[in-house]
Design a protein around this motif. Structure first.
Motif, PDB file in Angstrom:
ATOM      1  N   TYR A 550      -1.707 -28.052  24.495  1.00  7.49           N
ATOM      2  CA  TYR A 550      -1.305 -26.705  24.774  1.00  7.49           C
ATOM      3  C   TYR A 550      -1.985 -25.729  24.198  1.00  7.49           C
ATOM      4  O   TYR A 550      -2.310 -25.797  22.841  1.00  7.49           O
ATOM      5  CB  TYR A 550       0.204 -26.690  24.391  1.00  7.49           C
ATOM      6  N   VAL A 551      -2.313 -24.760  24.600  1.00  9.72           N
ATOM      7  CA  VAL A 551      -2.982 -23.694  23.965  1.00  9.72           C
ATOM      8  C   VAL A 551      -2.330 -22.571  23.135  1.00  9.72           C
ATOM      9  O   VAL A 551      -1.234 -22.097  23.599  1.00  9.72           O
ATOM     10  CB  VAL A 551      -3.912 -22.725  24.929  1.00  9.72           C
ATOM     11  N   VAL A 552      -2.516 -22.305  21.683  1.00  5.63           N
ATOM     12  CA  VAL A 552      -1.601 -21.677  21.008  1.00  5.63           C
ATOM     13  C   VAL A 552      -2.595 -20.364  20.448  1.00  5.63           C
ATOM     14  O   VAL A 552      -3.813 -20.681  19.917  1.00  5.63           O
ATOM     15  CB  VAL A 552      -1.223 -22.381  19.591  1.00  5.63           C
ATOM     16  N   ASN A 553      -2.282 -19.491  20.537  1.00  9.07           N
ATOM     17  CA  ASN A 553      -2.970 -18.032  20.348  1.00  9.07           C
ATOM     18  C   ASN A 553      -2.491 -17.587  18.863  1.00  9.07           C
ATOM     19  O   ASN A 553      -1.516 -17.754  18.429  1.00  9.07           O
ATOM     20  CB  ASN A 553      -2.732 -16.999  21.372  1.00  9.07           C
ATOM     21  N   LEU A 554      -3.436 -16.934  17.980  1.00  8.92           N
ATOM     22  CA  LEU A 554      -2.999 -16.578  16.628  1.00  8.92           C
ATOM     23  C   LEU A 554      -3.428 -15.053  16.540  1.00  8.92           C
ATOM     24  O   LEU A 554      -4.146 -14.484  17.207  1.00  8.92           O
ATOM     25  CB  LEU A 554      -3.872 -17.299  15.762  1.00  8.92           C
ATOM     26  N   VAL A 555      -2.536 -14.307  15.368  1.00  7.89           N
ATOM     27  CA  VAL A 555      -2.546 -13.038  14.957  1.00  7.89           C
ATOM     28  C   VAL A 555      -3.015 -13.293  13.643  1.00  7.89           C
ATOM     29  O   VAL A 555      -2.085 -13.941  12.798  1.00  7.89           O
ATOM     30  CB  VAL A 555      -1.410 -12.296  15.507  1.00  7.89           C
ATOM     31  N   VAL A 556      -4.081 -12.591  12.985  1.00  2.87           N
ATOM     32  CA  VAL A 556      -4.614 -12.906  11.798  1.00  2.87           C
ATOM     33  C   VAL A 556      -4.686 -11.396  11.156  1.00  2.87           C
ATOM     34  O   VAL A 556      -5.283 -10.739  11.673  1.00  2.87           O
ATOM     35  CB  VAL A 556      -5.907 -13.667  11.730  1.00  2.87           C
ATOM     36  N   SER A 557      -4.414 -11.540   9.826  1.00  6.13           N
ATOM     37  CA  SER A 557      -4.174 -10.473   9.097  1.00  6.13           C
ATOM     38  C   SER A 557      -5.690 -10.086   8.552  1.00  6.13           C
ATOM     39  O   SER A 557      -6.464 -10.808   8.173  1.00  6.13           O
ATOM     40  CB  SER A 557      -3.367 -10.312   7.956  1.00  6.13           C
ATOM     41  N   THR A 558      -6.011  -8.576   8.659  1.00  8.10           N
ATOM     42  CA  THR A 558      -7.177  -8.229   8.061  1.00  8.10           C
ATOM     43  C   THR A 558      -6.982  -7.221   6.580  1.00  8.10           C
ATOM     44  O   THR A 558      -7.608  -6.629   6.166  1.00  8.10           O
ATOM     45  CB  THR A 558      -7.947  -7.031   9.024  1.00  8.10           C
ATOM     46  N   GLY A 559      -5.711  -7.310   6.192  1.00  7.70           N
ATOM     47  CA  GLY A 559      -5.090  -6.676   5.273  1.00  7.70           C
ATOM     48  C   GLY A 559      -4.437  -5.539   5.426  1.00  7.70           C
ATOM     49  O   GLY A 559      -4.053  -5.363   6.584  1.00  7.70           O
ATOM     50  N   LYS A 560      -4.155  -4.666   4.300  1.00  4.16           N
ATOM     51  CA  LYS A 560      -3.288  -3.429   4.516  1.00  4.16           C
ATOM     52  C   LYS A 560      -4.201  -2.563   5.375  1.00  4.16           C
ATOM     53  O   LYS A 560      -5.393  -2.402   5.267  1.00  4.16           O
ATOM     54  CB  LYS A 560      -3.109  -2.876   3.065  1.00  4.16           C
ATOM     55  N   SER A 561      -3.305  -1.657   6.130  1.00  5.77           N
ATOM     56  CA  SER A 561      -4.086  -0.646   6.661  1.00  5.77           C
ATOM     57  C   SER A 561      -4.590   0.490   5.693  1.00  5.77           C
ATOM     58  O   SER A 561      -3.991   0.629   4.477  1.00  5.77           O
ATOM     59  CB  SER A 561      -3.018   0.153   7.783  1.00  5.77           C
ATOM     60  N   THR A 562      -5.658   1.099   5.927  1.00  8.93           N
ATOM     61  CA  THR A 562      -6.334   2.016   5.099  1.00  8.93           C
ATOM     62  C   THR A 562      -6.013   3.287   5.491  1.00  8.93           C
ATOM     63  O   THR A 562      -5.990   3.815   6.639  1.00  8.93           O
ATOM     64  CB  THR A 562      -8.012   1.704   5.018  1.00  8.93           C
ATOM     65  N   ALA A 563      -6.427   4.248   4.324  1.00  9.84           N
ATOM     66  CA  ALA A 563      -6.324   5.786   4.578  1.00  9.84           C
ATOM     67  C   ALA A 563      -7.304   6.194   4.104  1.00  9.84           C
ATOM     68  O   ALA A 563      -8.338   5.656   3.381  1.00  9.84           O
ATOM     69  CB  ALA A 563      -4.951   6.226   3.963  1.00  9.84           C
ATOM     70  N   SER A 564      -7.804   7.727   4.648  1.00  5.48           N
ATOM     71  CA  SER A 564      -8.909   8.313   3.966  1.00  5.48           C
ATOM     72  C   SER A 564      -8.614   9.250   2.907  1.00  5.48           C
ATOM     73  O   SER A 564      -7.614  10.056   3.048  1.00  5.48           O
ATOM     74  CB  SER A 564      -9.522   8.884   5.463  1.00  5.48           C
ATOM     75  N   LYS A 565      -9.525   9.508   1.947  1.00  4.09           N
ATOM     76  CA  LYS A 565      -9.618  10.532   0.859  1.00  4.09           C
ATOM     77  C   LYS A 565     -10.790  10.974   0.856  1.00  4.09           C
ATOM     78  O   LYS A 565     -11.828  10.391   1.037  1.00  4.09           O
ATOM     79  CB  LYS A 565      -8.921   9.876  -0.129  1.00  4.09           C
ATOM     80  N   ARG A 566     -10.604  12.360   0.369  1.00  3.67           N
ATOM     81  CA  ARG A 566     -12.062  13.228   0.107  1.00  3.67           C
ATOM     82  C   ARG A 566     -12.072  13.451  -1.398  1.00  3.67           C
ATOM     83  O   ARG A 566     -11.297  13.764  -2.063  1.00  3.67           O
ATOM     84  CB  ARG A 566     -12.030  14.281   0.901  1.00  3.67           C
ATOM     85  N   ILE A 567     -13.103  13.017  -1.926  1.00  2.75           N
ATOM     86  CA  ILE A 567     -13.498  13.212  -3.390  1.00  2.75           C
ATOM     87  C   ILE A 567     -14.755  14.528  -3.300  1.00  2.75           C
ATOM     88  O   ILE A 567     -15.539  14.440  -2.949  1.00  2.75           O
ATOM     89  CB  ILE A 567     -14.295  11.966  -3.967  1.00  2.75           C
ATOM     90  N   THR A 568     -14.195  15.403  -4.011  1.00  9.58           N
ATOM     91  CA  THR A 568     -15.018  16.512  -4.106  1.00  9.58           C
ATOM     92  C   THR A 568     -15.960  16.718  -5.569  1.00  9.58           C
ATOM     93  O   THR A 568     -14.861  16.558  -6.506  1.00  9.58           O
ATOM     94  CB  THR A 568     -14.425  18.080  -3.885  1.00  9.58           C
ATOM     95  N   ILE A 569     -17.170  16.603  -5.934  1.00 10.70           N
ATOM     96  CA  ILE A 569     -17.767  16.810  -7.054  1.00 10.70           C
ATOM     97  C   ILE A 569     -18.321  18.020  -7.301  1.00 10.70           C
ATOM     98  O   ILE A 569     -19.050  18.413  -6.508  1.00 10.70           O
ATOM     99  CB  ILE A 569     -18.815  15.611  -7.217  1.00 10.70           C
ATOM    100  N   THR A 570     -18.169  18.523  -8.340  1.00  8.33           N
ATOM    101  CA  THR A 570     -18.781  19.800  -8.725  1.00  8.33           C
ATOM    102  C   THR A 570     -19.874  19.775  -9.381  1.00  8.33           C
ATOM    103  O   THR A 570     -20.308  18.735  -9.889  1.00  8.33           O
ATOM    104  CB  THR A 570     -17.711  20.950  -9.738  1.00  8.33           C
ATOM    105  N   ASP A 571     -20.903  20.856  -9.741  1.00  3.75           N
ATOM    106  CA  ASP A 571     -22.039  20.658 -10.465  1.00  3.75           C
ATOM    107  C   ASP A 571     -21.848  20.067 -11.505  1.00  3.75           C
ATOM    108  O   ASP A 571     -21.144  20.545 -12.566  1.00  3.75           O
ATOM    109  CB  ASP A 571     -22.594  22.077 -10.496  1.00  3.75           C
ATOM    110  N   LEU A 572     -22.663  19.103 -11.965  1.00  4.89           N
ATOM    111  CA  LEU A 572     -22.722  18.320 -13.135  1.00  4.89           C
ATOM    112  C   LEU A 572     -23.914  18.302 -14.059  1.00  4.89           C
ATOM    113  O   LEU A 572     -24.096  18.102 -15.100  1.00  4.89           O
ATOM    114  CB  LEU A 572     -22.512  16.887 -12.930  1.00  4.89           C
TER     115      LEU A 572
END
Length: 641
Positions: A550-572
């Motif tokens: 019998y054929v068994v289908n699988l669902v595999v985890s890619t890890g936690k869901s990700t979010a986007s963030k923005r890093i702003t760097i001023t004149d160094l």
């Protein structure tokens, strides 16, 4: 093999298996045209091999589809596709009457009479349309979630009992509700359904079946001979009227039961209004009813048992029969004496000079025939031989003259004798590995009779001939039986689905292969709980029984869901410095250190914006010309304002 999601007849999409029976499997499906759920009963592969059975399957299902009644499961469609034969029925959410009885132990009078009246009404409608159910039992009665009573499998039981294919795992549950005439193999009519309904009612009010034994045959014998236990002895709370209805419906003789389901329904309605009244007319049962002839070898010992028990009751009759037999024998002997004497006198009378009596030698061996003719002084030519269907090998088939013949004086009779060479014989065609229907046609066209046996085989595909007896190219008599052994395919080996959830993908696949299961589609998705690379779920529930392969289908985890963030760097850049190498590192909670930005920048490039993705908390490190300028903390779980 029927799989979840497949489309049958370009219309019915399979959702899940909901039941399994002796001759079919039942699936929940969705009609894509009418957008409604239906139940599809699909004929098992081994039954599809019998063309006559399939023809009856369609005819009976189409006949049952003509029934339209509120207490009968509706049949919407009958068809086949790629040798998959199916019946489409209304899908009912509920449970069987058998399950309902097990849950409650026993039913009260009101509920019993309500359910029984619904079944009797369904039978009344079916019988009026000349359809007999033949398998009324609690397992075939559905009680829906909203309290409706539906009778299922009209017409299907009839064809199942007439199948010519032998299947090893055919269930014998119905024997607990079978009418005596059915157990004997006799004629079955609408009163057989009434008997089965009566037995079903007994189980409703008592919570148990009236006849129980170690084997189906013993149960059948009890139906034939044993009196029904008094329902009120099992449950004193049963009303007298209801008990009488059950007793009348379960009489051994069909003619003593209700004349029709309509009459039984009338009494059920009356019993609801007058439960303590004795209005049911029950005829007295006669124990000396004659035993019916059996029609199958399977129930031969039932017939023998019936005859043994009937002997004491027929003792007086047997004495009369013995006396009559002796008298008949004396008369017969006398008749035979006079007939034999007449023949003897005729054969021994003086023969005139031109008459001769030639004895009949047809049916004798050639040796005995010659001996008799020599004794009578009758000459014969050398015998000739030919094939014969009537006489065995070396027996005389025909003679040229017999009886009293007239010849001229001085001449003699010379007989011609034809002797059997046995039945005509020919070479048996080799039909191994051919589809069974093609093989049978070849053998029949060659003049042979065909017997079919079914068995499992690991290599030969379903429906093809494994071997034959006699073997192909052997010599066999015409019309003799050639047995072909037809493959049922690989033996169905069931295994329980192992628990591989939270295992790594590689390990889960290895376990499935050890159980003889195949890996189907693998779907990858994010999951906040199951770590990356581990199995979240499978298409088969843990512990469910499925066939090997019998054929068994699988669902595999890619890890936690990700979010986007923005890093702003001023004149160094320090005063007087025109450019520098800017590097930004993102250090995740699992320790991964990712370079997310690197570039040589000038004062005009600032502010530098870097978009990053991740989950949970992370650390940002900013370097200018390989010197760490500062460190910040990011929380990807925080929702930006």
């Amino acid at each position: 093999m029927i799989k979840t999601g497949m489309l049958i007849n370009d219309r019915y999409q399979i959702i899940e298996k909901v039941g399994t029976g002796g001759m079919s499997e039942v699936y929940k499906a969705k009609c894509t045209k009418l957008q409604r759920f239906v139940a599809i009963k699909i004929l098992r592969d081994e039954y599809c091999l019998d063309d006559a059975f399939v023809k009856r399957f369609k005819a009976e299902a189409q006949s049952a589809a003509s029934l339209s009644h509120s207490n009968i499961v509706n049949i919407y469609d009958v068809g086949n596709e790629n040798k998959v034969h199916f019946i489409v029925m209304e899908f009912l959410e509920g449970k069987t009457l058998k399950e309902h009885i097990k849950e409650k132990g026993k039913l009260d009078d009101v509920e019993t009479m309500k359910i029984s009246a619904c079944i009797a009404s369904a039978l009344e409608h079916a019988h009026a349309n000349h359809i007999i159910h033949r398998d009324i039992k609690p397992q075939n009665i559905i009680i829906t979630n909203d309290g409706k009573v539906k009778v299922a499998d009209f017409g299907i039981a009839r064809i199942a009992s007439e199948s010519t294919i032998i299947v090893n795992d055919v269930t014998t549950g119905s024997v607990h509700y079978i009418a005596p005439e059915q157990a004997r193999g006799g004629f079955c009519n609408q009163k057989s359904d009434i008997y089965s309904l009566g037995i079903t009612m007994f189980e409703m009010v008592t919570g148990e079946m009236p006849y129980v034994a170690d084997s189906p045959v013993s149960v059948a014998l009890k139906h034939i001979h044993d009196r029904l236990p008094q329902p009120r002895d099992k449950n004193p709370n049963i009303s007298k009227a209801l008990e009488q209805i059950i007793i009348k419906a379960t009489q051994k003789k069909p003619e003593m039961r209700y004349a029709s389901a309509e009459k039984m329904l009338e009494d059920l309605k009356t019993a609801q209004d007058f439960p303590s009244e004795e209005f049911v007319s029950i005829n007295k049962f006669e124990d000396d009813s004659p035993t019916l002839e059996m029609s199958t070898a399977d129930f031969e010992h039932i017939r023998q048992a019936s005859e043994i028990e009937a002997v004491p009751k027929r003792e007086k009759m047997n004495k009369f029969i013995v006396f009559s037999g002796i008298l008949s024998a004396v008369i017969l002997v006398g008749i035979m004496f006079f007939v034999s004497y007449g023949i003897w006198s005729k054969n021994h009378k003086p023969v005139s000079s031109n008459e001769i009596v030639i004895p009949v030698v047809e049916g004798l061996t050639i040796e005995n025939a010659k001996e008799l003719l020599d004794e009578k002084g009758i000459s014969y030519n050398k015998e000739t031989y030919e094939f014969s269907e009537e006489q065995p090998e070396n027996y005389v088939v025909s003679q040229s003259k017999k009886g009293t013949v007239t010849i001229e004086k001085g001449k003699k009779i010379i007989l011609d004798l034809v002797v059997s060479r046995g039945q005509d014989a020919t070479t048996v065609p080799n039909v191994s590995n051919l589809p069974f229907d093609q093989a049978e046609k070849i053998l029949r066209d060659s003049g042979f009779t065909v017997s079919r046996q079914m068995e499992n085989h690991d290599v030969v595909p379903l429906g093809e001939v494994i071997r034959q007896e006699p073997e192909g190219l052997k010599i066999a008599e015409l019309k003799s039986v050639i047995t072909i052994y037809v493959s049922l395919g690989k033996e169905k080996i069931l295994v329980k689905m192992p628990d591989i959830m939270l295992n790594s993908e590689a390990n889960g696949i290895k376990v499935l292969e050890q159980y003889g299961l195949k890996v189907g589609a693998i779907t990858y998705t994010t999951n906040d709980v199951v770590k990356k690379g581990d199995i979240i779920t499978t298409s088969v529930n843990v512990g469910d029984e499925v066939e090997q392969g019998y054929v068994v289908n699988l669902v595999v985890s890619t890890g936690k869901s990700t979010a986007s963030k923005r890093i702003t760097i001023t004149d160094l850049l320090p005063d007087g410095v025109s450019s520098g190498l800017l590097e930004v590192y993102l250090i995740l909670s699992n320790g991964d250190n990712n370079l997310v930005y690197t570039n040589t920048v000038t004062s005009g490039d600032f502010p530098v914006v870097v978009n990053v993705q991740g989950s949970g908390k992370a650390t940002v490190e900013v370097y200018l010309d390989n010197v760490k300028e500062y460190t910040n903390t990011l929380n990807f779980d925080e929702v930006a304002d």
